[in-house]
Structures are given as structure tokens and as C-alpha cells.
Design a protein around this motif. Sequence first.
Motif, PDB file in Angstrom:
ATOM      1  N   LYS A  24      25.368  64.386   3.125  1.00  0.00           N
ATOM      2  CA  LYS A  24      26.015  63.295   3.344  1.00  0.00           C
ATOM      3  C   LYS A  24      26.116  62.525   2.509  1.00  0.00           C
ATOM      4  N   VAL A  25      27.222  61.765   1.514  1.00  0.00           N
ATOM      5  CA  VAL A  25      26.805  60.507   0.157  1.00  0.00           C
ATOM      6  C   VAL A  25      26.702  59.438   1.219  1.00  0.00           C
ATOM      7  N   ILE A  26      25.441  59.114   1.048  1.00  0.00           N
ATOM      8  CA  ILE A  26      25.071  57.439   1.665  1.00  0.00           C
ATOM      9  C   ILE A  26      24.905  56.299   0.280  1.00  0.00           C
ATOM     10  N   VAL A  27      25.418  54.938   0.207  1.00  0.00           N
ATOM     11  CA  VAL A  27      24.921  53.832  -0.084  1.00  0.00           C
ATOM     12  C   VAL A  27      24.109  53.063   0.215  1.00  0.00           C
ATOM     13  N   LEU A  28      22.981  53.097  -0.531  1.00  0.00           N
ATOM     14  CA  LEU A  28      21.891  52.272  -0.270  1.00  0.00           C
ATOM     15  C   LEU A  28      21.758  50.944  -0.181  1.00  0.00           C
ATOM     16  N   PRO A  29      20.608  50.476  -0.187  1.00  0.00           N
ATOM     17  CA  PRO A  29      20.855  48.702   0.205  1.00  0.00           C
ATOM     18  C   PRO A  29      20.756  48.273  -1.077  1.00  0.00           C
ATOM     19  N   ILE A  30      22.225  47.160  -1.398  1.00  0.00           N
ATOM     20  CA  ILE A  30      22.157  46.643  -2.405  1.00  0.00           C
ATOM     21  C   ILE A  30      21.442  46.043  -2.962  1.00  0.00           C
ATOM     22  N   THR A  31      20.936  46.216  -4.185  1.00  0.00           N
ATOM     23  CA  THR A  31      19.778  44.942  -5.128  1.00  0.00           C
ATOM     24  C   THR A  31      20.954  44.434  -6.314  1.00  0.00           C
ATOM     25  N   GLU A  32      20.291  43.098  -5.833  1.00  0.00           N
ATOM     26  CA  GLU A  32      20.714  42.011  -6.010  1.00  0.00           C
ATOM     27  C   GLU A  32      20.071  41.526  -7.927  1.00  0.00           C
ATOM     28  N   ILE A  33      20.793  41.104  -9.080  1.00  0.00           N
ATOM     29  CA  ILE A  33      19.006  41.651 -10.079  1.00  0.00           C
ATOM     30  C   ILE A  33      19.688  39.710 -10.616  1.00  0.00           C
ATOM     31  N   VAL A  34      18.372  39.057 -10.889  1.00  0.00           N
ATOM     32  CA  VAL A  34      18.608  37.838 -11.073  1.00  0.00           C
ATOM     33  C   VAL A  34      17.764  38.081 -12.434  1.00  0.00           C
ATOM     34  N   SER A  35      17.810  38.342 -13.751  1.00  0.00           N
ATOM     35  CA  SER A  35      17.089  38.274 -15.420  1.00  0.00           C
ATOM     36  C   SER A  35      16.587  36.590 -15.092  1.00  0.00           C
ATOM     37  N   ASP A  36      15.553  37.141 -15.694  1.00  0.00           N
ATOM     38  CA  ASP A  36      15.042  35.180 -16.069  1.00  0.00           C
ATOM     39  C   ASP A  36      15.562  35.438 -18.125  1.00  0.00           C
ATOM     40  N   ASN A  37      15.747  36.314 -18.212  1.00  0.00           N
ATOM     41  CA  ASN A  37      16.306  36.330 -19.719  1.00  0.00           C
ATOM     42  C   ASN A  37      17.876  35.821 -19.587  1.00  0.00           C
ATOM     43  N   ASP A  38      18.226  36.470 -20.443  1.00  0.00           N
ATOM     44  CA  ASP A  38      19.385  35.588 -21.674  1.00  0.00           C
ATOM     45  C   ASP A  38      20.390  36.713 -20.148  1.00  0.00           C
ATOM     46  N   PHE A  39      20.235  38.345 -20.155  1.00  0.00           N
ATOM     47  CA  PHE A  39      20.597  39.591 -19.453  1.00  0.00           C
ATOM     48  C   PHE A  39      19.884  40.085 -19.463  1.00  0.00           C
ATOM     49  N   PHE A  40      20.032  41.071 -18.334  1.00  0.00           N
ATOM     50  CA  PHE A  40      18.744  42.205 -17.898  1.00  0.00           C
ATOM     51  C   PHE A  40      18.197  43.146 -18.959  1.00  0.00           C
ATOM     52  N   ASP A  41      17.496  42.730 -20.366  1.00  0.00           N
ATOM     53  CA  ASP A  41      17.519  44.010 -21.080  1.00  0.00           C
ATOM     54  C   ASP A  41      16.224  44.553 -20.823  1.00  0.00           C
ATOM     55  N   TYR A  42      15.555  44.900 -21.269  1.00  0.00           N
ATOM     56  CA  TYR A  42      14.641  45.666 -20.991  1.00  0.00           C
ATOM     57  C   TYR A  42      13.474  45.330 -20.707  1.00  0.00           C
ATOM     58  N   GLU A  43      12.934  44.141 -21.198  1.00  0.00           N
ATOM     59  CA  GLU A  43      11.636  43.037 -20.843  1.00  0.00           C
ATOM     60  C   GLU A  43      11.953  42.732 -19.479  1.00  0.00           C
ATOM     61  N   ALA A  44      13.582  42.580 -19.234  1.00  0.00           N
ATOM     62  CA  ALA A  44      13.605  42.527 -17.636  1.00  0.00           C
ATOM     63  C   ALA A  44      13.130  43.896 -16.755  1.00  0.00           C
ATOM     64  N   LYS A  45      14.402  44.038 -17.164  1.00  0.00           N
ATOM     65  CA  LYS A  45      14.521  45.419 -16.357  1.00  0.00           C
ATOM     66  C   LYS A  45      13.179  46.361 -15.798  1.00  0.00           C
ATOM     67  N   TYR A  46      11.541  46.816 -17.188  1.00  0.00           N
ATOM     68  CA  TYR A  46      10.996  47.284 -17.404  1.00  0.00           C
ATOM     69  C   TYR A  46       9.390  46.237 -17.134  1.00  0.00           C
ATOM     70  N   LEU A  47       9.398  44.743 -17.894  1.00  0.00           N
ATOM     71  CA  LEU A  47       8.189  44.144 -17.685  1.00  0.00           C
ATOM     72  C   LEU A  47       8.029  43.037 -16.662  1.00  0.00           C
ATOM     73  N   GLY A  48       9.157  42.835 -16.157  1.00  0.00           N
ATOM     74  CA  GLY A  48       8.652  41.912 -14.904  1.00  0.00           C
ATOM     75  C   GLY A  48       9.559  40.392 -15.165  1.00  0.00           C
ATOM     76  N   GLN A  49      10.257  40.337 -15.769  1.00  0.00           N
ATOM     77  CA  GLN A  49      11.490  39.402 -16.253  1.00  0.00           C
ATOM     78  C   GLN A  49      12.336  39.437 -15.374  1.00  0.00           C
ATOM     79  N   SER A  50      12.280  39.885 -14.487  1.00  0.00           N
ATOM     80  CA  SER A  50      13.089  39.540 -13.554  1.00  0.00           C
ATOM     81  C   SER A  50      13.165  39.590 -11.987  1.00  0.00           C
TER      82      SER A  50
END
Length: 324
Positions: free
Chosen positions: A213-239
Motif C-alpha cells: 500500500k502507498v502510505i504517507v509517513l509522519p511529516i517533518t517540519e524543517i527549521v534551518s539555523d541557516n538562511d535556508f535548508f542547505d548542506y550544513e543544515a541537512k548534514y551538520l546539525g544546523q537545523s
Amino acid sequence: MKKNVAIIMGGFSSEYEISLKSGNVVYEVLCDSNYTPYRVHIFKNKWVYVDTDNNEHPINKHDFSVTINSEKITFDCVFNAIHGAPGEDGYMQAYFELLNIPHTSCGMYQAALTFNKRDCLSTLKPYGIKTAESYYLNLGDHIDQDAIIDKVGLPCFVKANKAGSSFGVSKVHKKEELLKAIDVAFKEDNEIIIEAFLDGTEVSVGVIKFKGKVIVLPITEIVSDNDFFDYEAKYLGQSQEITPARLTPEQEHQVNTIAKKVYEILKMDGFSRSEYIFKNGEPHLLEMNTVPGITKESILPQQAVAAGISLEELFTNAIEEALK
């Protein structure tokens, strides 16, 4: 007898290190499962099986097999953990489909389409899927800065059209920054997309095929510490990645409905993770990832755990769906 599963990882793009991390997480989890996992590194200069002592054994590209101590090993299924080219753009999917080897990702056409941000968004617009205002540039095109700003406004995002993990992405606040951002994007791809800035709540939505079955998982809200959800925010904990997202029931229903609709319109299989931003109360699609990060810290596994699905269940279900 246990089935052999090749976990392909690495790739040709800037995302190869993230892919190796994802692939090794899958390997560790599958080591305790009913499958026999094999780590296979795919790079431009070599395709190799990497054994437990980190010895490398060449992959026979004619049939995707490996010979170890005179014994030829073939694979019942391939678990695709390559982010970017050639695992997320359709090339590996086409290769395995020609060899008739089941794999955990979507089909060749779906991978190629979703990897091309411009084509994917253009395909979905007639179905009423809302997106940001955009402007397209190809390498060698005349760059009319005033026309770009007139179309998308400031601030805006300049993105490589076919890249992931925020490589080749810049947020431009003033006209003087535009040419540099375009140059950064062209270092990743010969096509770029420039999009209007959407000021609103950003969410990441995982949609998978689970137990048929196609299911939608619980949604994640993104709050970046940087100007946007960049590499550092995604992988270096800056979000902050908040699961479940702080949405109203109406907002949750809206984005769930649209995310599932997009998955089904595109005739997807396997994992997908899409990003949306709410503007004027409505979710606007940014992009879809068909081989999202699957480390323990990655968003999709977080969402699966919130849904009561363990990593072992998540990964083995993907293999079982592929083997169907």
C-alpha cells in the motif's frame, strides 16, 4: 536459503560520501536480517564488491556478478543507496531492468523525470500541483538579470537542475549576488532553475510503498539555523527536524493528500521524500527525491520510526516489494 542483496552506493556526483554512509547503514541493518548483503561501490573508474576486510573484487558489468575464490555470485535484488548520478537519474534503473534484476528504487523513467527538477515540476503543474514561480537557464544562454528578477523577484533561489543535497544552491538577496550564484549552480549542472522565495513553513514528506500500500509517513517540519535548508543544515546539525510537524489538522491533510497524489501521478515505487513550503495556506512542491538519505539521522528513517516502522522493517519491506 538466504537471498543475496547487493547494496549499491557511491556514485558519480558530489553526494557520493553521503551515499556511502547510507549504504553502510543498510548493510549493517541487513546483516541481522534474512538476506545476505553485499556492499557494492559504484564509481566512474570502478565497480567493486567490498568484503568485510575491505578487499575489493571487480563486478562483472555484463551480468552484475562477482567472482570470489572461483565462485560466481549473482544477486537476487539490488538495494539502491546511490544519491544523485547514476543511482537517482535513471541510469542504474535502466541497467538493472535490462538485466531483469529487481531493485528497490522507482523505474527508469520516473527516476530520470524526478531528478530533473524543471521537467518534474512542469509535468505536475497540469494536475494542479502548486510550485514556485521559476526561470530556466542553460549553460551558454544570455543572462538577462533584470528579466530574471522581474519574473521571480528577490530574494530568490538559484539551483542546479539535476543535483541533490543542496549542492549548487544559493539564496540570492540582491542583484549583485545573482551572477555568482548562477556560476556556482553551473559548476554542478549545465541546466539551472531560478525560483521565487516562498516564505512559509517548510516540510518534508516521505511516501513509500509499504506492504503493498502507498502510505504517507509522519511529516517533518524543517527549521534551518541557516538562511535556508542547505548542506550544513541537512548534514551538520544546523537545523531542527521536528517530527511530527507542527501543522494544523487541515494543513496536515492538505500536504498528505498532495504528496500521495504526486507519488501516484508519477507512478512511483520504492522510497520518495518531497519538500513543500506553505504559501498562503497551501503547500507548494519544491522537489522530489527518489533515493533519499537513509542514515539513522536522515529524515525518512526518522519518519518511519515515528510511524512505528523499524529500520529493518523499512529496508526489508523495500526488498520484498522489489522482489514482487
